[in-house]
Design an enzyme around this catalytic site. Structure first.
Site: not given
Ligand code: AMP
Length: 399
Positions: A7, A90, A178, A239, A383
């Site tokens: 990743n 990823r 996601h 955010r 993940e």
């Protein structure tokens, strides 16, 4: 078969080594602050952890260091790099890609073309792929896209009500993110309740520093809260999530800011941090709220209210909901937030077991009352394991 999962972020590289198909994690290495003089390397294997500072100029060097930690030390995890059979990456934006795929020139071109949609993410993802190609030549590499799980959402869910030419000519649509996490927890939740993913309607809530919800019908995402960019939807750490798009024009005028400055404000100075003025971290907000900090309390209320609205919306999308799943840092660890999101949803068929909810921290658990028509579950996302599984399944399929 040993699968290395990478990743590569803008300033970090995370690598996990798995034994597949068992899914056993053999080692983890993280290089933080890639590109600076004061990078830090963390290496975990066999129950121990080592940290050390070092200068790491780029992702190539970071991967070099990670690979050296796998084969070095007193008790090496690998007796040689040739033991690594394949690599999974990823990749944030895959545009139209609907599933994980072997990396060839065409896949690379797709990732490059979609860099314009994820300018902070796809370029470092490409650097990770280039580094792996150089340091682990001839190994099959697979890209797992954050967007892929949502790529087949129906058009009423992925189209914006904008001039159609923006979609047709420029690909302006809801992509969602996601996806690897939503896909993993949906599969895992099905296993936990002893059903096939294809039989279930689920709402998955990924609540971490970034937050998104997904409506999953029969193992497929049919709607999600993030949009063309990861700024839309739920309130997040820094955010804003959904706001009136008209604000973008008004605020550039009022604050005398450029669009780029305002985009930064919405991404970095908003959300829980902006509302509370305390922190983007739910642990700190809960502590501040319990000491009477009114703005911390208010930020948490807005966060949970927005999440509850999405639960309601996805009930309407799915018609019947078999499971509501909480995952990621907040979802896995905060009974307070889960309880507040589910408050008052008995009419929809959601009833928590307060003791089970309180006890569930950082572990998979069923937290709904026995007679709750909709099961509520905490599922720890993974993940990296999902990507390793994708690598295994892609190569099995190819072989
Ligand atoms: P993630 O992006 O999945 O690593 O999630 C990070 C976020 O999870 C942090 O910013 C915190 O807000 C939240 N978090 C982590 N641990 C806890 C905890 N024990 N209680 C509440 N929130 C937590």
């Amino acid at each position: 078969m040993k699968v290395l999962v990478l990743n590569a972020g803008s300033s970090s590289l995370k690598c996990s080594l798995f034994e597949m198909p068992e899914g056993r994690k053999l080692a983890y290495c993280e290089v933080e602050r890639v590109g600076s003089e004061d990078s830090e390397v963390t290496f975990r294997a066999g129950g121990s952890e080592q940290r050390r500072p070092c200068g790491v100029p780029d992702h190539g060097h970071a991967l070099d260091i990670a690979l050296a930690s796998l084969t070095g030390g007193e008790r090496p995890v690998l007796d040689g790099l040739d033991r690594i059979a394949a690599v999974g990456h990823r990749v944030v934006h895959g545009g139209p890609m609907t599933e994980s795929t072997l990396i060839d020139e065409e896949t690379l071109e797709t990732i490059r073309r979609n860099a314009v949609l994820a300018p902070l993410h796809n370029p470092p993802n490409l650097e990770g792929i280039e580094a792996a190609t150089r340091l682990l030549p001839d190994r099959p590499q697979v890209a797992a896209f954050d967007t892929a799980f949502h790529a087949r959402m129906p058009r009423e869910a992925h189209l914006y009500a904008l001039p159609y030419s923006l979609y047709a000519e420029r690909g302006v649509r809801v992509y969602g993110f996601h996806g690897t996490s939503h896909r993993y927890v949906a599969r895992r939740a099905a296993a936990m309740v002893g059903r096939e993913p294809g039989e279930l309607n689920l709402i998955t809530m990924h609540l971490g520093n970034g937050c998104s919800a997904a409506a999953v019908r029969g193992g497929r995402s049919v709607d999600t809260s993030m949009g063309m960019t990861p700024l839309a939807g739920l309130v997040m750490g820094t955010r804003c999530g959904d706001i009136d798009p008209g604000l973008f024009y008004l605020l550039t005028e009022w604050l005398d800011q450029s669009p780029a400055e305002l985009y930064d404000l919405l991404n970095r100075d908003s959300g829980l941090a902006g509302l509370s003025g305390v922190s983007n971290d739910v642990r700190e907000l809960l502590a501040a709220a319990s000491e009477g900090n009114e703005r911390a309390q208010m930020a948490l209320e807005v966060f949970c209210y927005r999440a509850r609205k999405y639960v309601g919306a996805y009930f309407a999308v799915l018609g019947r909901v078999d499971g509501l799943i909480f995952t990621a840092g907040i979802g896995e660890n905060s009974p307070e937030v889960r309880g507040e999101i589910c408050r008052g949803l008995e009419g929809l068929g959601i009833a928590l077991d307060p003791d089970a909810n309180r006890a569930a921290r950082g572990a998979d658990a069923l937290i709904s009352a026995p007679d709750s028509p909709t099961a509520v579950l905490v599922v720890c996302t993974n993940e990296e394991l999902q990507i390793a599984t994708d690598v295994w399944e892609t190569l099995e399929g190819a072989g």
